[in-house]
Design a protein around this motif. Structure first.
Motif, PDB file in Angstrom:
ATOM      1  N   LEU A  95      15.004-105.816  21.924  1.00 12.36           N
ATOM      2  CA  LEU A  95      14.873-105.326  23.301  1.00 12.36           C
ATOM      3  C   LEU A  95      14.200-103.968  23.364  1.00 12.36           C
ATOM      4  O   LEU A  95      13.409-103.697  24.277  1.00 12.36           O
ATOM      5  N   LYS A  96      14.493-103.167  22.385  1.00 10.75           N
ATOM      6  CA  LYS A  96      13.914-101.817  22.382  1.00 10.75           C
ATOM      7  C   LYS A  96      12.400-101.847  22.251  1.00 10.75           C
ATOM      8  O   LYS A  96      11.675-101.134  22.953  1.00 10.75           O
ATOM      9  N   LEU A  99      10.905-103.128  25.476  1.00 13.96           N
ATOM     10  CA  LEU A  99      10.858-102.090  26.521  1.00 13.96           C
ATOM     11  C   LEU A  99       9.755-101.086  26.256  1.00 13.96           C
ATOM     12  O   LEU A  99       9.121-100.584  27.191  1.00 13.96           O
ATOM     13  N   LEU A 103       6.965-100.345  28.810  1.00 13.23           N
ATOM     14  CA  LEU A 103       6.685 -98.970  29.264  1.00 13.23           C
ATOM     15  C   LEU A 103       5.201 -98.649  29.193  1.00 13.23           C
ATOM     16  O   LEU A 103       4.665 -97.901  30.009  1.00 13.23           O
ATOM     17  N   LEU A 142       9.647 -94.945  41.360  1.00 15.28           N
ATOM     18  CA  LEU A 142      10.582 -95.328  40.306  1.00 15.28           C
ATOM     19  C   LEU A 142      11.026 -96.780  40.468  1.00 15.28           C
ATOM     20  O   LEU A 142      11.119 -97.535  39.475  1.00 15.28           O
ATOM     21  N   HIS A 143      11.280 -97.193  41.698  1.00 16.10           N
ATOM     22  CA  HIS A 143      11.684 -98.579  41.919  1.00 16.10           C
ATOM     23  C   HIS A 143      10.535 -99.532  41.614  1.00 16.10           C
ATOM     24  O   HIS A 143      10.763-100.642  41.098  1.00 16.10           O
ATOM     25  N   ARG A 146      10.643 -99.913  37.991  1.00 17.96           N
ATOM     26  CA  ARG A 146      11.776-100.738  37.566  1.00 17.96           C
ATOM     27  C   ARG A 146      11.446-102.232  37.703  1.00 17.96           C
ATOM     28  O   ARG A 146      11.807-103.047  36.839  1.00 17.96           O
ATOM     29  N   LYS A 147      10.794-102.557  38.751  1.00 15.24           N
ATOM     30  CA  LYS A 147      10.432-103.962  38.961  1.00 15.24           C
ATOM     31  C   LYS A 147       9.476-104.441  37.878  1.00 15.24           C
ATOM     32  O   LYS A 147       9.575-105.577  37.405  1.00 15.24           O
ATOM     33  N   LEU A 149       9.235-103.263  34.793  1.00 15.71           N
ATOM     34  CA  LEU A 149       9.989-103.388  33.538  1.00 15.71           C
ATOM     35  C   LEU A 149      10.857-104.656  33.563  1.00 15.71           C
ATOM     36  O   LEU A 149      10.921-105.413  32.581  1.00 15.71           O
ATOM     37  N   LYS A 150      11.543-104.860  34.667  1.00 13.87           N
ATOM     38  CA  LYS A 150      12.416-106.043  34.785  1.00 13.87           C
ATOM     39  C   LYS A 150      11.583-107.333  34.727  1.00 13.87           C
ATOM     40  O   LYS A 150      11.953-108.316  34.052  1.00 13.87           O
ATOM     41  N   LEU A 153      10.675-107.976  31.125  1.00 19.09           N
ATOM     42  CA  LEU A 153      11.813-108.517  30.378  1.00 19.09           C
ATOM     43  C   LEU A 153      12.029-109.998  30.724  1.00 19.09           C
ATOM     44  O   LEU A 153      12.301-110.824  29.831  1.00 19.09           O
ATOM     45  N   VAL A 154      11.897-110.347  31.973  1.00 14.98           N
ATOM     46  CA  VAL A 154      12.090-111.736  32.390  1.00 14.98           C
ATOM     47  C   VAL A 154      11.024-112.620  31.758  1.00 14.98           C
ATOM     48  O   VAL A 154      11.312-113.720  31.259  1.00 14.98           O
ATOM     49  N   GLU A 157      11.758-113.056  28.099  1.00 15.65           N
ATOM     50  CA  GLU A 157      12.903-113.948  27.976  1.00 15.65           C
ATOM     51  C   GLU A 157      12.463-115.399  28.160  1.00 15.65           C
ATOM     52  O   GLU A 157      12.929-116.291  27.435  1.00 15.65           O
TER      53      GLU A 157
END
Lengths: 160, 364
Positions: A95-96, A99, A103, A142-143, A146-147, A149-150, A153-154, A157
């Motif tokens: 995960l690191k 990310l 980033l 920032l939001h 966040r979206k 990054l999320k 990740l999705v 996954e």
């Protein structure tokens, strides 16, 4: 700020500043230059900076220097890309590492906002003072990051 | 209130740590039972960047600063300040050197005032002069006030010549060449074993007599001619040339005798200087002591009539002494004040500052 206060800042904030600069610039040597430049400016301005505000001052200087380096970096080609080490490949379940790659998708400003938020725990107001943005802009940018990054990740996954 | 339109914002606020406890509880209650929302919240919470504390900055010692030592003042930049500080330092050193330098002569009284007390004059060569004195005195050191002060070389013959010339004519003094001739004539009269006589105010009488009785005489030098600038061909008028020569010779003898008398007094006053003609200006007590010494020395070999010195005969000598005493007292007071200031400044740290800049610091 006296010499002892300055030396205390070096011991207390040099590592965090280096990590922040390294993530912002994406290069270790550039990050070291940013750290040295930030502390040099703090030393020059030591009579105007109170010890309690030294950390914010350091990150403010480092943020602007990192932005400059990152923008300058777009015109420089490194022989070895530190962001693409051999042991980090797409699809790595670590995960690191995922990310870190996520980033890298952000622009320099959004990346700095995320790092200031996650690394140092600044609130929106403090981030706004460091980055010369208002609180609402910080929240929106920032939001938005966040979206991204999320979403990365999705996507990872889903690949795995 | 959390709805389906804004729950995502609340999730990001929770990931940023900006939600309060009640808002956090409300969000958890909203997503409870909805697995999709729970999975979405888990992604937002996992998207937070966690710092790696193993990553440190190597070389912090290069960033550290040492305590600043004493500041070095660049004279090239602040040369005006440096010059000012140097002048101040030289003034201080000059004052201290003046206080501590010079000979070590001093006059010390031993014995009580009612007994036969002794005055001792001590100098750096440890020679001692003792004198019996019944007058009460105090211990003092003349070098403190006047050891450095010297008058120009005084020529008593020249002074006497000027005074005599003023007595004769009441006008300005003659020129230097006429003075030399005058001295030559005086030496010539000494070689003739002329009997020295007492000098007084008879010169005026000589002038009047010479002018009234010898009008028309020619061919010889006239004593009074030096008042008229020593003409190369002096003119004498009338008869009585021999009387004029005699009176002239008497006058010269009187002047010569008084010259020797004055030289004798001056040599006594300047005995401390080893015969140096530079006059040592003493204070009133020193003058009184030396005069008493002179008088005692003259009692044995000088006639009573010659004990009176030349200055004592002048009507202004008293005023001169008063003036000298006033000046010496005033200078002595100033010297004592400076000495007192010096004693007060001992072991004192002096720091010269201009604004916040410390230019110079030293201990007195």
């Amino acid at each position: 700020m006296e010499v002892n206060d300055y030396n205390a800042c070096v011991h207390q904030w040099a590592d965090g500043l280096f990590r922040f600069a390294r993530k912002c610039t994406g290069h270790e040597e550039d990050a070291r230059d940013v750290v040295q430049g930030s502390f040099e400016i703090l030393w020059q301005k030591r009579r105007d900076v109170q010890p309690g505000k030294a950390k914010a001052f350091l990150f403010q200087v480092a943020y602007h220097q990192a932005i400059d380096v990152y923008r300058k970096k777009g015109r420089i080609t490194y022989k070895e890309d530190p962001e693409q080490p051999e042991n980090v490949r797409p699809g790595n379940p670590d995960l690191k590492k995922v990310l870190e790659r996520a980033l890298g998708l952000l622009d320099e400003q959004a990346r700095a906002l995320v790092l200031l938020k996650d690394y140092e725990g600044y609130n929106y107001e403090e981030i706004g003072r460091i980055t010369n943005l208002n609180e609402a802009q910080v929240k929106v940018y920032l939001h938005r990051a966040r979206k991204v990054l999320k979403g990365y990740l999705v996507s990872v996954e889903n690949i795995i | 209130m959390i709805t389906n339109e804004n729950y995502e914002e609340y999730m990001m606020l929770l990931a940023d740590g900006e939600l309060s406890q009640s808002e956090t509880e409300a969000l958890k209650a909203f997503i409870k039972g909805n697995k999709e929302l729970e999975q979405e919240l888990a992604y937002y919470m996992a998207a937070r960047i966690v710092p790696d504390n193993r990553e440190i900055y190597i070389g912090k010692e290069e960033l550290l600063k040492k305590a600043t030592p004493a500041r070095i003042i660049g004279l090239r930049k602040n040369w005006a300040y440096g010059i000012a500080a140097g002048i101040v330092l030289l003034i201080f050193l000059g004052i201290f050197k003046q206080q501590g330098g010079g000979s070590k002569s001093e006059i010390v009284k031993t014995g009580s005032s009612g007994e036969n007390s002794k005055l001792k004059i001590k100098n750096s060569n440890e020679t001692t002069v003792t004198k019996q004195d019944d007058q009460p005195t105090t211990i003092f050191s003349p070098k403190d006030s006047f050891s450095k002060i010297k008058k120009p070389i005084a020529n008593p013959a020249h002074d006497l010549y000027k005074e005599e010339a003023n007595n004769v004519t009441g006008s300005e003094a003659p020129k230097q060449d006429s003075f030399d001739r005058y001295i030559a004539r005086a030496d010539k009269s000494i070689n003739k074993d002329a009997q020295p006589k007492r000098f007084g105010w008879r010169v005026d009488k000589v002038k009047k007599d010479s002018i009234s009785h010898v009008a028309g005489a020619k061919g010889s030098h006239d004593y009074n001619n030096y008042n008229r600038g020593w003409r190369k061909e002096p003119v004498l008028f009338g008869q009585g040339t021999r009387n004029l020569e005699k009176q002239k010779q008497d006058t010269v003898n009187e002047i010569v005798s008084n010259i020797f008398e004055k030289i004798n007094i001056d040599s006594l006053i300047n005995s401390d200087n080893g015969g140096d003609r530079n006059l040592f200006i003493p204070d009133s007590s020193t003058v009184a002591l030396k005069r008493s010494l002179n008088e005692e020395k003259q009692e044995s070999n000088i006639e009573p009539r010659q004990k009176r010195n030349f200055l004592a005969r002048l009507p202004i000598v008293g005023k001169k002494n008063v003036g000298i005493n006033l000046v010496t007292d005033a200078v002595g007071d100033k010297v004592n004040k400076v000495r007192q200031i010096k004693n007060n400044l001992k072991n004192t740290d002096v720091v010269i500052k201009i604004g916040n800049k410390e230019l110079l610091a030293f201990n007195l």
